[in-house]
Design a protein around this motif. Structure first.
Motif, short mmCIF file in Angstrom:
data_model
loop_
_atom_site.label_atom_id
_atom_site.label_comp_id
_atom_site.label_asym_id
_atom_site.label_seq_id
_atom_site.Cartn_x
_atom_site.Cartn_y
_atom_site.Cartn_z
N GLY A 23 0.53 -1.18 0.31
CA GLY A 23 0.20 0.22 0.21
C GLY A 23 1.16 0.98 -0.11
O GLY A 23 0.44 2.61 -0.28
N LYS A 24 2.37 1.28 0.46
CA LYS A 24 2.88 1.96 0.09
C LYS A 24 3.73 2.52 -1.14
O LYS A 24 4.20 3.04 -0.99
N CYS A 29 4.42 -0.01 -10.49
CA CYS A 29 4.47 1.73 -10.91
C CYS A 29 6.17 1.52 -10.53
O CYS A 29 7.10 2.73 -11.15
N ILE A 30 6.87 -0.08 -10.47
CA ILE A 30 8.44 0.57 -10.45
C ILE A 30 9.48 -0.50 -11.30
O ILE A 30 9.79 -1.53 -12.08
N GLN A 37 4.37 8.01 -10.32
CA GLN A 37 3.98 7.24 -9.92
C GLN A 37 4.37 6.93 -7.92
O GLN A 37 3.13 7.54 -7.37
N LEU A 38 5.72 7.11 -8.26
CA LEU A 38 6.28 6.49 -6.38
C LEU A 38 7.04 8.17 -6.08
O LEU A 38 7.00 8.68 -6.67
N LEU A 44 10.46 3.42 5.18
CA LEU A 44 9.46 1.91 5.68
C LEU A 44 10.43 1.58 6.77
O LEU A 44 11.22 1.60 6.69
N ASN A 45 9.63 0.64 7.83
CA ASN A 45 9.26 -0.11 8.63
C ASN A 45 10.52 -1.15 8.37
O ASN A 45 9.36 -1.86 7.52
N ILE A 46 11.11 -1.82 9.22
CA ILE A 46 11.58 -2.96 9.47
C ILE A 46 11.15 -3.65 10.11
O ILE A 46 10.91 -3.21 11.38
#
Length: 181
Positions: A23-24, A29-30, A37-38, A44-46
């Protein structure tokens, strides 16, 4: 030219593991043409791990590279765009900056490749070098998992700079005429 499948080394059991990333970052889109779009930068959490070892490559759920590896790639492929991703273990107060390279997705597997029966997993890839053109690093198209292929000269550059946590598997190459390269 020699090519290799680039992956995270599973022997590094304390490598960062992303959590709650869905969702993040939209995986579709990669790729060039959709990367706008990114976000340019994100956190980001680990999973919390007091012994986390920040490897130079993370291949799941998408390819993330350390600055060292990204700099090596930029020497050979200066046109590649990347997004900055900060991995954060807030419980243990550890963080590291990675880069999400926006690589082309190439349909360059020859008919000699072996896939799983449902065609979702690559068992043994054979590249059609005529379809690669001048690309030194790219993703194989047609899979839900990102399979990253890297050319020998770029890989050597990363390893000479001390990259850790990398697993490579040699790939066979043929030309469109079917002769081995």
């Amino acid at each position: 030219m020699n090519y290799f499948l680039l992956e995270s080394d599973p022997l590094y059991t304390d490598a960062p593991v992303l959590q709650n990333w869905s969702g993040k970052i939209e995986r579709s889109c990669i790729m060039p043409g959709k990367a706008y779009q990114l976000p340019t930068r994100m956190i980001l959490n680990i999973h919390p791990n007091p012994h986390v070892f920040f490897t130079d490559i993370i291949d799941f759920p998408f390819l993330l590279l350390s600055r060292n590896c990204m700099d090596s790639i930029k020497l050979y492929e200066p046109q590649i765009v990347s997004k900055q991703i900060i991995l954060l273990d807030s419980e243990n107060r550890k963080k590291q900056t990675y880069y999400l390279p926006i690589l082309p997705h190439l349909n360059c597997l020859s008919a000699n490749s072996f896939l799983s029966p449902d065609r979702t997993e690559l068992k043994e890839g054979v590249l059609d070098v005529d379809q690669i053109d001048r690309n030194g690093i790219f993703h194989l198209s047609g899979f839900s998992h990102f399979y990253t292929v890297i050319r020998l000269d770029i890989l050597e550059s990363m390893l000479k700079r001390g990259a850790k946590g990398i697993k490579v598997t040699p790939m066979k190459s043929v030309s469109s005429e079917g002769r081995n390269v």
